[in-house]
Design an enzyme around this catalytic site. Structure first.
Site, PDB file in Angstrom:
ATOM      1  N   ASP A 139      45.976  55.042   5.288  1.00 62.87           N
ATOM      2  CA  ASP A 139      45.132  55.737   4.401  1.00 62.87           C
ATOM      3  C   ASP A 139      44.095  55.450   4.169  1.00 62.87           C
ATOM      4  O   ASP A 139      44.553  54.171   3.690  1.00 62.87           O
ATOM      5  CB  ASP A 139      46.248  56.843   3.725  1.00 62.87           C
ATOM      6  N   ASN A 174      40.905  55.074   4.947  1.00 62.77           N
ATOM      7  CA  ASN A 174      39.136  54.095   6.391  1.00 62.77           C
ATOM      8  C   ASN A 174      37.881  55.296   5.302  1.00 62.77           C
ATOM      9  O   ASN A 174      37.071  54.836   5.023  1.00 62.77           O
ATOM     10  CB  ASN A 174      39.539  54.793   7.104  1.00 62.77           C
ATOM     11  N   TRP A 178      37.599  54.193   2.340  1.00 67.48           N
ATOM     12  CA  TRP A 178      36.307  52.818   1.830  1.00 67.48           C
ATOM     13  C   TRP A 178      35.279  52.661   2.363  1.00 67.48           C
ATOM     14  O   TRP A 178      34.025  52.150   2.380  1.00 67.48           O
ATOM     15  CB  TRP A 178      37.370  52.504   2.997  1.00 67.48           C
ATOM     16  N   ASN A 225      45.523  66.661  11.766  1.00 62.42           N
ATOM     17  CA  ASN A 225      43.987  65.851  12.022  1.00 62.42           C
ATOM     18  C   ASN A 225      42.738  66.310  13.090  1.00 62.42           C
ATOM     19  O   ASN A 225      42.515  65.733  12.763  1.00 62.42           O
ATOM     20  CB  ASN A 225      43.952  64.939  11.430  1.00 62.42           C
TER      21      ASN A 225
END
Length: 244
Positions: A29, A31, A34, A78
């Site tokens: 989790d 990404n 980031w 998702n």
């Protein structure tokens, strides 16, 4: 350490090593966060960094004697929530980067859990080629791709029922259902590591992780380091030691 006089040091009892999980689960989790924290407007660059980082973490697990790993790559939910541009980027990573990283590891046999019919044909074929190519490897890696926990369990129950003797419903058991779950041979997950700071499992292999310890790392997945892995393993050892 003090050794009594007259004792043969070569016969002293060695100290036990730390308890190690047999099967580690990884929820990759953070990404997208980031990417944004690095000033990147295209969040797919965060997904790419995360996909490429998988090979580093697999090498660290191998070096620590971990032989079974399950990794949350993409849920069926998702797929419904992401926009088409982000999905196309994710599919490219699943097609090109992830199989290449697993193949390059030379250690991990690939298994898939999820509805691959939700993927483009080329992406699905790339994954299945990697599954076929890695069959003789000693360690087992299960990727949750297009994964739905309810469908995972329901499919296992259906396959288990088909294998029952006719009318012998009492023969249906937890072990039998577990045997029919997709993935590697070790079904039960001992330790789940989630990056990104969220203290939840997000439907990650619920049947397989009923007894798992959960360790949450505050860093995003691309920043997850060897030190972070060792902290998670130390947490697991401390919990096991406290309960034995």
């Amino acid at each position: 350490m003090r050794i009594d006089e007259g004792a043969d040091a070569t016969t002293s009892t060695p100290m036990p090593g730390p308890s190690r999980p047999r099967h580690v689960g990884l929820i990759m989790d953070g990404n997208r966060r980031w990417a944004r924290s690095h000033g990147l407007a295209d969040v797919s660059l965060g997904h790419q960094a995360g996909a490429e980082h998988l090979s580093n973490v697999l090498a660290w697990l191998s070096a620590r004697g971990i032989e079974h790993a399950s990794v949350y790559v993409l849920s069926a939910v998702n797929i419904r929530r992401r926009g088409p541009v982000e999905l196309r980027a994710l599919f490219r990573l699943i097609e090109n980067v992830i199989p290449a990283r697993v193949l390059a590891s030379e250690q991990w046999r690939l298994h898939i859990s999820g509805n691959l019919d939700l993927l483009p044909k080329r992406t699905r074929e790339a994954l299945m080629d990697a599954v076929e190519t890695t069959q003789d490897r000693p360690r087992h890696l299960t990727l949750a791709i297009c994964y739905d926990a309810h469908a995972d369990i329901l499919g296992a129950v259906r396959r288990a029922v088909v294998d029952l003797p006719v009318g012998d419903v009492d023969a249906l058991s937890v072990d039998l259902i577990s045997q029919h779950l997709p993935g590697g041979p070790a079904k039960e997950i001992d330790l789940i590591i989630r990056t990104g700071g969220d203290n939840r499992a997000s439907g990650f292999f619920p049947w397989q992780s009923t007894s798992a310890e959960l360790h949450v790392a505050s860093c995003s997945w691309p920043d997850f380091s060897e030190h972070d892995l060792d902290s998670a393993l130390a947490h697991y050892d401390a919990v096991i030691s406290a309960n034995t």
